[in-house]
Design a protein around this motif. Sequence first.
Motif, PDB file in Angstrom:
ATOM      1  N   ASP A  69       0.824  -1.205   0.000  1.00 63.19           N
ATOM      2  CA  ASP A  69       0.000   0.000   0.000  1.00 63.19           C
ATOM      3  C   ASP A  69       0.860   1.258   0.000  1.00 63.19           C
ATOM      4  O   ASP A  69       0.638   2.184  -0.785  1.00 63.19           O
ATOM      5  N   ILE A  70       1.855   1.291   0.870  1.00 58.30           N
ATOM      6  CA  ILE A  70       2.733   2.461   0.957  1.00 58.30           C
ATOM      7  C   ILE A  70       3.535   2.627  -0.329  1.00 58.30           C
ATOM      8  O   ILE A  70       3.705   3.727  -0.837  1.00 58.30           O
TER       9      ILE A  70
ATOM     10  N   LEU B   8       4.405  12.094  -1.263  1.00 58.90           N
ATOM     11  CA  LEU B   8       4.957  11.957   0.074  1.00 58.90           C
ATOM     12  C   LEU B   8       3.873  11.966   1.151  1.00 58.90           C
ATOM     13  O   LEU B   8       3.911  11.141   2.079  1.00 58.90           O
ATOM     14  N   ASP B   9       2.897  12.861   1.048  1.00 54.56           N
ATOM     15  CA  ASP B   9       1.841  12.925   2.060  1.00 54.56           C
ATOM     16  C   ASP B   9       1.059  11.613   2.129  1.00 54.56           C
ATOM     17  O   ASP B   9       0.698  11.152   3.218  1.00 54.56           O
ATOM     18  N   GLY B  10       0.802  11.007   0.978  1.00 51.68           N
ATOM     19  CA  GLY B  10       0.093   9.730   0.952  1.00 51.68           C
ATOM     20  C   GLY B  10       0.888   8.631   1.637  1.00 51.68           C
ATOM     21  O   GLY B  10       0.332   7.808   2.374  1.00 51.68           O
ATOM     22  N   ILE B  11       2.189   8.621   1.407  1.00 55.28           N
ATOM     23  CA  ILE B  11       3.061   7.627   2.035  1.00 55.28           C
ATOM     24  C   ILE B  11       3.080   7.820   3.549  1.00 55.28           C
ATOM     25  O   ILE B  11       2.909   6.870   4.319  1.00 55.28           O
ATOM     26  N   LEU B  12       3.290   9.060   3.980  1.00 52.73           N
ATOM     27  CA  LEU B  12       3.388   9.344   5.415  1.00 52.73           C
ATOM     28  C   LEU B  12       2.065   9.075   6.129  1.00 52.73           C
ATOM     29  O   LEU B  12       2.038   8.490   7.221  1.00 52.73           O
TER      30      LEU B  12
ATOM     31  N   THR C  68      11.999   7.434  -2.656  1.00 44.72           N
ATOM     32  CA  THR C  68      11.486   7.405  -4.028  1.00 44.72           C
ATOM     33  C   THR C  68      10.569   8.600  -4.279  1.00 44.72           C
ATOM     34  O   THR C  68      10.679   9.269  -5.313  1.00 44.72           O
ATOM     35  N   ALA C  69       9.679   8.884  -3.340  1.00 42.21           N
ATOM     36  CA  ALA C  69       8.771  10.024  -3.491  1.00 42.21           C
ATOM     37  C   ALA C  69       9.530  11.344  -3.499  1.00 42.21           C
ATOM     38  O   ALA C  69       9.220  12.251  -4.284  1.00 42.21           O
ATOM     39  N   GLN C  70      10.545  11.462  -2.642  1.00 42.52           N
ATOM     40  CA  GLN C  70      11.351  12.681  -2.624  1.00 42.52           C
ATOM     41  C   GLN C  70      12.088  12.865  -3.950  1.00 42.52           C
ATOM     42  O   GLN C  70      12.133  13.979  -4.493  1.00 42.52           O
TER      43      GLN C  70
END
Length: 183
Positions: free
Chosen positions: A25-26, A32-36, A170-172
């Motif tokens: 899911d992550i 980034l907000d979705g991951i966090l 990866t998101a960063q």
Amino acid sequence: AVADRREELGQQLHRAEALRRVASDIGNHLDLDGILSGLVDHSMVLFEADRAAVFLRHPDGHAVADISRGLSAAYLGSVRDLPDRSLPAAAIAAGRPLFANDYREDPRGQDVRAAVVQEGFDTVCAAPLLDGREALGFIEIHHDRPHPWTADELRTLAALAAQASVAIRTAQDFERMETWAAQ
């Protein structure tokens, strides 16, 4: 004894399957907000926590919790400078999750003691988010009542933090590429 062992193995299998689903899911997010947000929410469910936050280190050295659940701004601000005598600093130095019951009395939390007393939780577990040797930040998971973390829970959290670190980096990187492409 056999029944206890069977129950323990069942819990381990459940955690392993849950961890696989959480990592998937992550990892499906590039924002980034979705991951966090997913990391905080999944951590609270997986570890039956009362509160949680993910802190990311910024270039100025501050650790900022963009996503948190159940923690006050005052507490989040007390951890912002990553005080030397705090469990997150100890976890980053150790390179693995660490926990403390009765955190207000733990010597590793002396620099944030006043905020911990005001916040009212008992147990905290902090896990570093590492990219190689670089600390991207850390996750904190809180229980209002004493919660003696098991070795299996600590291993599960370490694996979750490792998966989250990859997704965060990866998101960063994706955000940086988008910025460069826009210029």
